[in-house]
Design a protein around this motif. Structure first.
Motif, mmCIF file in Angstrom:
data_model
loop_
_atom_site.group_PDB
_atom_site.id
_atom_site.type_symbol
_atom_site.label_atom_id
_atom_site.label_comp_id
_atom_site.label_asym_id
_atom_site.label_seq_id
_atom_site.Cartn_x
_atom_site.Cartn_y
_atom_site.Cartn_z
ATOM 1 N N LYS A 1 0.834 -1.202 0.000
ATOM 2 C CA LYS A 1 0.000 0.000 0.000
ATOM 3 C C LYS A 1 0.872 1.257 0.000
ATOM 4 C CE LYS A 1 -3.903 -2.236 2.304
ATOM 5 N NZ LYS A 1 -4.691 -2.358 3.549
ATOM 6 N N GLU A 2 2.001 1.185 0.682
ATOM 7 C CA GLU A 2 2.953 2.303 0.684
ATOM 8 C C GLU A 2 3.453 2.580 -0.733
ATOM 9 O OE1 GLU A 2 6.343 1.584 3.174
ATOM 10 O OE2 GLU A 2 7.594 2.974 2.045
ATOM 11 N N ILE A 3 3.763 1.500 -1.463
ATOM 12 C CA ILE A 3 4.209 1.649 -2.847
ATOM 13 C C ILE A 3 3.118 2.300 -3.680
ATOM 14 C CG2 ILE A 3 4.900 0.419 -4.936
ATOM 15 C CD1 ILE A 3 7.062 0.512 -2.787
ATOM 16 N N ARG A 4 1.876 1.872 -3.473
ATOM 17 C CA ARG A 4 0.773 2.462 -4.247
ATOM 18 C C ARG A 4 0.661 3.954 -4.001
ATOM 19 N NH1 ARG A 4 -5.797 1.084 -4.599
ATOM 20 N NH2 ARG A 4 -6.241 2.996 -5.772
ATOM 21 N N VAL A 5 0.714 4.369 -2.749
ATOM 22 C CA VAL A 5 0.602 5.792 -2.417
ATOM 23 C C VAL A 5 1.722 6.587 -3.087
ATOM 24 C CG1 VAL A 5 0.765 7.467 -0.533
ATOM 25 C CG2 VAL A 5 -0.638 5.422 -0.256
ATOM 26 N N MET A 6 2.937 6.069 -3.020
ATOM 27 C CA MET A 6 4.073 6.771 -3.603
ATOM 28 C C MET A 6 3.961 6.820 -5.127
ATOM 29 S SD MET A 6 7.111 5.237 -1.186
ATOM 30 C CE MET A 6 8.399 6.321 -1.807
ATOM 31 N N ALA A 7 3.504 5.715 -5.724
ATOM 32 C CA ALA A 7 3.353 5.673 -7.180
ATOM 33 C C ALA A 7 2.288 6.661 -7.648
ATOM 34 C CB ALA A 7 3.002 4.261 -7.638
#
Length: 310
Positions: A240-246
């Protein structure tokens, strides 16, 4: 005075990233994308020319200038070849093959194309301060396993995809019972994301070391920031962290879920906004495993992995 080379600026405001682990002087094939600035008139126009859905791409004078600059670039840089290019109304794609190691960073070559084009385009519009391009550029580094035919077709089909979006805006809404790989699925959003050849499966394993996670994160965010697609159920906190950053980088996503949208149901506000921008495709297996369990996760990740390699 800012002395940072133009090609290396991180340009956070424009969401451009370079692959810090990669040597941009090395022998490699890249797909480069340069975006038009909002203040510059279109480089070309795209339309359907007949009832057979043949697409016409007409270059304006500015587009002709850019095409000429791309084509003559190997004259000044014999280590490279331009394999293919397309001049779209608001961006440019070209496939560049670095045949022999460069003495300078690839970004210098891109900057030279932009500078020469800008100077000539300013002349035709009689505007010495016209901003022609967004700052920086996007790049995708082709892996040895990636089929060039897929990339060629992706670039070649750019005008057609734009014409479809203009002519059939409802094409990007709901689709039931579509084949995704070997799976029958429900989908909502931008189906063209499936055609993008640069897709990365985002999955974080419990056994991943911090170094593995950081390396993968850099690859995923580089893909997202440079026009590729991240595919995942985005289940774990780090996913989910990756999604937010992406998303913050302007990235596009294929989200795998286990709950299909009902006939008149729409995604929640955030996902709906991403769909309306063409940045999200939501895919659900026709027969999802419910209730949510480890088997559900395995099913969604298997579908995500299959999409990423298609």
């Amino acid at each position: 005075m800012d002395t940072t080379p133009a090609y290396w600026k991180e340009i956070i405001s424009n969401n451009k990233r370079r692959a810090l682990w990669h040597d941009y002087r090395s022998r490699c094939i890249y797909m480069v994308t340069i975006n038009k600035s909002e203040s510059c008139p279109a480089f070309s126009s795209v339309s359907f020319e007949d009832t057979n859905n043949n697409v016409s791409l007409t270059l304006f004078k500015s587009g002709e200038i850019i095409a000429d600059e791309i084509k003559i670039t190997p004259n000044f840089n014999p280590q490279i070849s331009i394999l293919q290019y397309v001049i779209m109304p608001d961006h440019i794609h070209f496939l560049i093959f670095v045949k022999e190691p460069l003495q300078k960073h690839l970004g210098n070559i891109i900057q030279a194309i932009k500078s020469a084009s800008t100077r000539k385009i300013r002349n035709i519009y009689n505007n010495p301060i016209l901003t022609v391009f967004e700052e920086g550029f996007n790049d995708q580094i082709l892996k040895p396993s990636r089929s060039l035919d897929i990339i060629y077709n992706y670039i070649r089909q750019n005008p057609y995809r734009l014409a479809v979006r203009k002519k059939y805006p409802d094409f990007f809404t709901r689709r039931n019972n579509i084949m995704v790989g070997e799976s029958l699925c429900h989908a909502y959003g931008n189906l063209h994301l499936l055609q993008n050849p640069f897709k990365e499966h985002v999955i974080v394993h419990r056994a991943d070391t911090p170094n593995q996670f950081e390396r993968n994160k850099e690859i995923w965010l580089h893909t997202a920031a440079n026009g590729g697609i991240l595919v995942s159920p985005f289940i774990s906190p780090r996913e989910k962290e990756i999604r937010v950053m992406a998303e913050a980088l302007g990235g596009r996503l294929i989200l795998i879920t286990n709950t299909p949208l009902a006939k008149r149901e729409k995604p929640f506000a955030h996902d709906f906004d991403l769909c309306s921008q063409g940045r999200l495709l939501i895919i659900t297996p026709q027969h999802p495993i419910v209730p949510f369990s480890r088997k559900t996760c395995l099913q969604m990740n298997a579908l995500s992995a299959a999409i990423s390699t298609s």
